[in-house]
Design a protein around this motif. Structure first.
Motif, PDB file in Angstrom:
ATOM      1  N   SER A  84       0.825  -1.214   0.000  1.00 17.70           N
ATOM      2  CA  SER A  84       0.000   0.000   0.000  1.00 17.70           C
ATOM      3  C   SER A  84       0.861   1.266   0.000  1.00 17.70           C
ATOM      4  CB  SER A  84      -0.930  -0.002   1.219  1.00 17.70           C
ATOM      5  OG  SER A  84      -0.169  -0.104   2.414  1.00 17.70           O
ATOM      6  N   ARG A  85       2.159   1.120   0.315  1.00 13.64           N
ATOM      7  CA  ARG A  85       3.034   2.304   0.334  1.00 13.64           C
ATOM      8  C   ARG A  85       3.872   2.406  -0.929  1.00 13.64           C
ATOM      9  NH1 ARG A  85       5.018   0.860   6.498  1.00 13.64           N
ATOM     10  NH2 ARG A  85       2.918   0.881   7.387  1.00 13.64           N
ATOM     11  N   ARG A  86       3.592   1.561  -1.908  1.00 13.25           N
ATOM     12  CA  ARG A  86       4.454   1.489  -3.087  1.00 13.25           C
ATOM     13  C   ARG A  86       3.750   1.908  -4.378  1.00 13.25           C
ATOM     14  NH1 ARG A  86       9.033  -1.658  -2.402  1.00 13.25           N
ATOM     15  NH2 ARG A  86       8.881  -2.886  -4.296  1.00 13.25           N
ATOM     16  N   SER A  87       2.658   2.659  -4.253  1.00 11.34           N
ATOM     17  CA  SER A  87       1.894   3.031  -5.456  1.00 11.34           C
ATOM     18  C   SER A  87       2.751   3.767  -6.474  1.00 11.34           C
ATOM     19  CB  SER A  87       0.704   3.909  -5.077  1.00 11.34           C
ATOM     20  OG  SER A  87      -0.151   3.197  -4.246  1.00 11.34           O
ATOM     21  N   ALA A  88       3.654   4.627  -5.998  1.00  9.29           N
ATOM     22  CA  ALA A  88       4.466   5.412  -6.934  1.00  9.29           C
ATOM     23  C   ALA A  88       5.337   4.484  -7.779  1.00  9.29           C
ATOM     24  CB  ALA A  88       5.333   6.408  -6.173  1.00  9.29           C
ATOM     25  N   ILE A  89       5.823   3.410  -7.164  1.00  6.04           N
ATOM     26  CA  ILE A  89       6.674   2.454  -7.895  1.00  6.04           C
ATOM     27  C   ILE A  89       5.837   1.707  -8.937  1.00  6.04           C
ATOM     28  CG2 ILE A  89       8.058   0.358  -7.662  1.00  6.04           C
ATOM     29  CD1 ILE A  89       8.811   1.363  -4.832  1.00  6.04           C
ATOM     30  N   TYR A  90       4.631   1.294  -8.534  1.00  9.40           N
ATOM     31  CA  TYR A  90       3.777   0.564  -9.482  1.00  9.40           C
ATOM     32  C   TYR A  90       3.371   1.464 -10.644  1.00  9.40           C
ATOM     33  CZ  TYR A  90       3.454  -2.394  -5.326  1.00  9.40           C
ATOM     34  OH  TYR A  90       3.752  -3.150  -4.230  1.00  9.40           O
ATOM     35  N   ARG A  91       3.137   2.736 -10.330  1.00  8.72           N
ATOM     36  CA  ARG A  91       2.764   3.681 -11.390  1.00  8.72           C
ATOM     37  C   ARG A  91       3.922   3.825 -12.373  1.00  8.72           C
ATOM     38  NH1 ARG A  91       1.434   7.804  -8.290  1.00  8.72           N
ATOM     39  NH2 ARG A  91      -0.615   6.915  -7.952  1.00  8.72           N
ATOM     40  N   GLU A  92       5.128   3.900 -11.823  1.00  4.45           N
ATOM     41  CA  GLU A  92       6.301   4.011 -12.687  1.00  4.45           C
ATOM     42  C   GLU A  92       6.433   2.770 -13.575  1.00  4.45           C
ATOM     43  OE1 GLU A  92      11.089   4.301 -12.259  1.00  4.45           O
ATOM     44  OE2 GLU A  92       9.914   4.669 -10.441  1.00  4.45           O
ATOM     45  N   ALA A  93       6.136   1.609 -12.997  1.00  8.01           N
ATOM     46  CA  ALA A  93       6.207   0.361 -13.780  1.00  8.01           C
ATOM     47  C   ALA A  93       5.178   0.390 -14.907  1.00  8.01           C
ATOM     48  CB  ALA A  93       5.966  -0.838 -12.870  1.00  8.01           C
ATOM     49  N   LEU A  94       3.972   0.858 -14.581  1.00  8.75           N
ATOM     50  CA  LEU A  94       2.927   0.941 -15.607  1.00  8.75           C
ATOM     51  C   LEU A  94       3.366   1.875 -16.731  1.00  8.75           C
ATOM     52  CD1 LEU A  94      -0.008   0.306 -16.562  1.00  8.75           C
ATOM     53  CD2 LEU A  94      -0.720   2.335 -15.295  1.00  8.75           C
ATOM     54  N   TYR A  95       3.916   3.032 -16.362  1.00 10.88           N
ATOM     55  CA  TYR A  95       4.373   3.980 -17.382  1.00 10.88           C
ATOM     56  C   TYR A  95       5.467   3.362 -18.246  1.00 10.88           C
ATOM     57  CZ  TYR A  95       1.892   7.796 -14.994  1.00 10.88           C
ATOM     58  OH  TYR A  95       0.946   8.605 -14.436  1.00 10.88           O
ATOM     59  N   ALA A  96       6.351   2.615 -17.601  1.00 14.02           N
ATOM     60  CA  ALA A  96       7.442   1.987 -18.359  1.00 14.02           C
ATOM     61  C   ALA A  96       6.874   0.998 -19.377  1.00 14.02           C
ATOM     62  CB  ALA A  96       8.402   1.279 -17.408  1.00 14.02           C
ATOM     63  N   LEU A  97       5.873   0.241 -18.943  1.00 17.25           N
ATOM     64  CA  LEU A  97       5.265  -0.731 -19.869  1.00 17.25           C
ATOM     65  C   LEU A  97       4.494  -0.029 -20.976  1.00 17.25           C
ATOM     66  CD1 LEU A  97       3.993  -3.465 -17.356  1.00 17.25           C
ATOM     67  CD2 LEU A  97       6.049  -3.517 -18.783  1.00 17.25           C
ATOM     68  N   GLN A  98       3.906   1.108 -20.635  1.00 12.65           N
ATOM     69  CA  GLN A  98       3.139   1.847 -21.644  1.00 12.65           C
ATOM     70  C   GLN A  98       4.047   2.430 -22.725  1.00 12.65           C
ATOM     71  OE1 GLN A  98       1.065   4.576 -19.047  1.00 12.65           O
ATOM     72  NE2 GLN A  98      -0.866   3.471 -19.253  1.00 12.65           N
ATOM     73  N   SER A  99       5.328   2.509 -22.448  1.00  9.68           N
ATOM     74  CA  SER A  99       6.222   3.165 -23.397  1.00  9.68           C
ATOM     75  C   SER A  99       6.762   2.200 -24.447  1.00  9.68           C
ATOM     76  CB  SER A  99       7.387   3.807 -22.651  1.00  9.68           C
ATOM     77  OG  SER A  99       8.289   2.818 -22.206  1.00  9.68           O
ATOM     78  N   ILE A 100       6.393   0.925 -24.343  1.00  7.47           N
ATOM     79  CA  ILE A 100       6.930  -0.020 -25.333  1.00  7.47           C
ATOM     80  C   ILE A 100       5.796  -0.725 -26.076  1.00  7.47           C
ATOM     81  CG2 ILE A 100       9.106  -0.376 -24.151  1.00  7.47           C
ATOM     82  CD1 ILE A 100       8.050  -2.932 -22.991  1.00  7.47           C
ATOM     83  N   ASP A 101       6.180  -1.454 -27.085  1.00  9.06           N
ATOM     84  CA  ASP A 101       5.160  -2.132 -27.878  1.00  9.06           C
ATOM     85  C   ASP A 101       5.546  -3.581 -28.144  1.00  9.06           C
ATOM     86  OD1 ASP A 101       7.260  -1.496 -29.578  1.00  9.06           O
ATOM     87  OD2 ASP A 101       5.957  -1.530 -31.322  1.00  9.06           O
ATOM     88  N   LEU A 102       4.550  -4.345 -28.472  1.00  6.21           N
ATOM     89  CA  LEU A 102       4.768  -5.717 -28.911  1.00  6.21           C
ATOM     90  C   LEU A 102       5.329  -5.660 -30.320  1.00  6.21           C
ATOM     91  CD1 LEU A 102       1.522  -7.682 -28.098  1.00  6.21           C
ATOM     92  CD2 LEU A 102       3.812  -8.330 -27.415  1.00  6.21           C
ATOM     93  N   ASP A 103       6.252  -6.536 -30.599  1.00  7.90           N
ATOM     94  CA  ASP A 103       6.863  -6.524 -31.921  1.00  7.90           C
ATOM     95  C   ASP A 103       6.769  -7.914 -32.523  1.00  7.90           C
ATOM     96  OD1 ASP A 103       8.407  -6.377 -34.136  1.00  7.90           O
ATOM     97  OD2 ASP A 103      10.033  -5.264 -33.181  1.00  7.90           O
TER      98      ASP A 103
END
Ligand SMILES: [Zn+2]
Length: 422
Positions: A84-103
């Motif tokens: 519950s104290r790690r939301s910022a880290i999970y958000r960063e992970a989501l953003y990182a995944l959003q920045s790439i694509d399937l190839d």
């Protein structure tokens, strides 16, 4: 030689019951039984309180769990980690995944399958949702790795056939097709702030498909077809809560967990998590936390016998899925209501050695009679150290069927003599 790093990962939704203790004991025994020959020390176990979904967390349940673990003699290293104290880290992970694509052009198994190419540069904005994955024009076979899903629960129930017993629903791809066919519609829905979750995509048949394979210590080689067995999966729910499947991977990666022990109902989830893990590494997210490309390359070769490296940076997990525990009636213990928890058992005068002995017996640990035979057919009280001396994964593997509690297990625990086989 890596030091084994395991974890206790309880959900603080109540007091632990016997099935939880069985899972904790398995994780503890696994890590502690692996002594690093270089430094001569056993593995480590971290405690992670899985309270990412605040609606399920019961106040003080984390303290009951820690008190019960102490009582059982199952110690852990360092401070507990609260999701519950790690939301910022999970958000960063989501953003990182959003920045790439399937190839589609890159073969699976090679980490370049998740291309790692940043299609759109996104600033570190504080917008928490509503980011739009760009679908590049005229590039069939490329697709954002993470995309918004507007389906309601009812939509999904109507469209998905439930799979086996692990409640996995294979997503039919509704919003994936929408984004591929009409990105402007998706854009306008996001702009209108339509309620949506975020899904991670897996390579579908058009992209050549793909599978995830891993070796399980108990169940052996596991191979899952990502499109058929797993499907595109929610990593952030429409209520804004980061999904279990994402946060577990992020936490295991960043906490250096390399010895993952849990119930066999999560075998399929492991396939998905291997996929998410690869994607997080390919996105550069892991590297930002000091998990370097050496680790990544080794991880992708699946080669556990690497060179020495500091504890906490290994990204090479070893998986062990343990049989589940059923109530004497055959019903899954976790689903059975009013299963006696440790509060009830402790109040009844049960000793920790009885609980550990019972759970060790469920794991296949047998107390030797001293001449190499397993003298006792039933559970025998023992403390955690005694269980550790007798534990091996080979024992667990000798019978991979789900365990059933003995009919009188509660009274056997309360009156130890009846449990001790002469
Ligand atoms: Zn959808």
């Amino acid at each position: 030689m890596n030091t084994a790093v395991g974890r206790f990962a309880p959900t603080p939704s109540g007091r632990m019951h016997i099935g939880n203790v069985y899972a904790m004991l398995a994780a503890w025994l696994s890590a502690k039984s692996q002594v690093n020959p270089v430094i001569g020390l056993p593995g480590r176990v971290f405690l992670r309180i899985e309270d990412v979904d605040g609606s399920r967390a019961v106040p003080d349940a984390d303290k009951w769990i820690m008190d019960d673990l102490h009582w059982l003699g199952l110690d852990w290293d360092g401070e507990p980690v609260y999701q519950s104290r790690r939301s910022a880290i999970y958000r960063e992970a989501l953003y990182a995944l959003q920045s790439i694509d399937l190839d589609a052009d890159a073969p699976l198994g090679d980490r370049s399958h998740v291309s790692g190419k940043v299609l759109v540069t996104r600033g570190d904005s504080s917008v928490s949702a509503g980011r739009l994955p760009d679908v590049p024009k005229g590039s069939a076979g490329r697709f954002p790795l993470v995309y918004p899903c507007f389906c309601s629960r009812a939509d999904l129930r109507a469209a998905c056939a439930p799979q086996e017993g692990d409640r996995f629903l294979i997503y039919p791809g509704t919003c994936r097709a929408l984004l591929a066919g009409d990105p402007n519609e998706v854009r306008s829905r996001l702009e209108a702030r339509r309620r949506h979750s975020w899904r991670i995509a897996v390579p579908d048949d058009e992209m050549g498909g793909g599978s995830v394979a891993f070796d399980d210590r108990v169940f052996g080689r596991q191979v899952f077809d990502l499109a058929r067995d797993v499907g595109d999966t929610v990593i952030r729910r429409s209520d804004g809560v980061f999904a279990y499947q994402l946060v577990v991977v992020v936490d295991d990666l960043l906490m250096g967990v390399n010895d993952i022990v849990r119930g066999r109902d999560l075998l399929r989830s492991t396939a998905l998590q291997v996929w998410i893990r690869k994607a997080l590494i390919a996105s550069g997210f892991a590297e930002r936390y000091g998990i370097g490309s050496d680790d990544v390359a080794e991880s992708d070769r699946g080669d556990a016998a690497g060179k020495a490296r500091p504890v906490g940076t290994s990204v090479n997990p070893v998986y062990a899925h343990v049989p589940l525990i059923d109530a004497p009636s055959g019903q899954r213990l976790a689903k059975r209501k009013r299963s006696p928890d440790l509060g009830v058992l402790r109040a009844a005068g049960v000793e920790p050695e009885q609980v550990i002995g019972y759970c060790a017996w469920l794991l296949g640990v047998r107390k030797s009679d001293g001449i190499g035979n397993c003298g006792a057919a039933g559970p025998v009280p023992m403390d955690a150290q005694e269980a550790l001396e007798r534990f091996s994964w080979e024992q667990v593997k000798t019978d991979v069927s789900d365990r059933k509690l003995t009919v009188n297990w509660e009274s056997e625990l309360v009156s130890p003599k009846s449990a001790t086989v002469a």
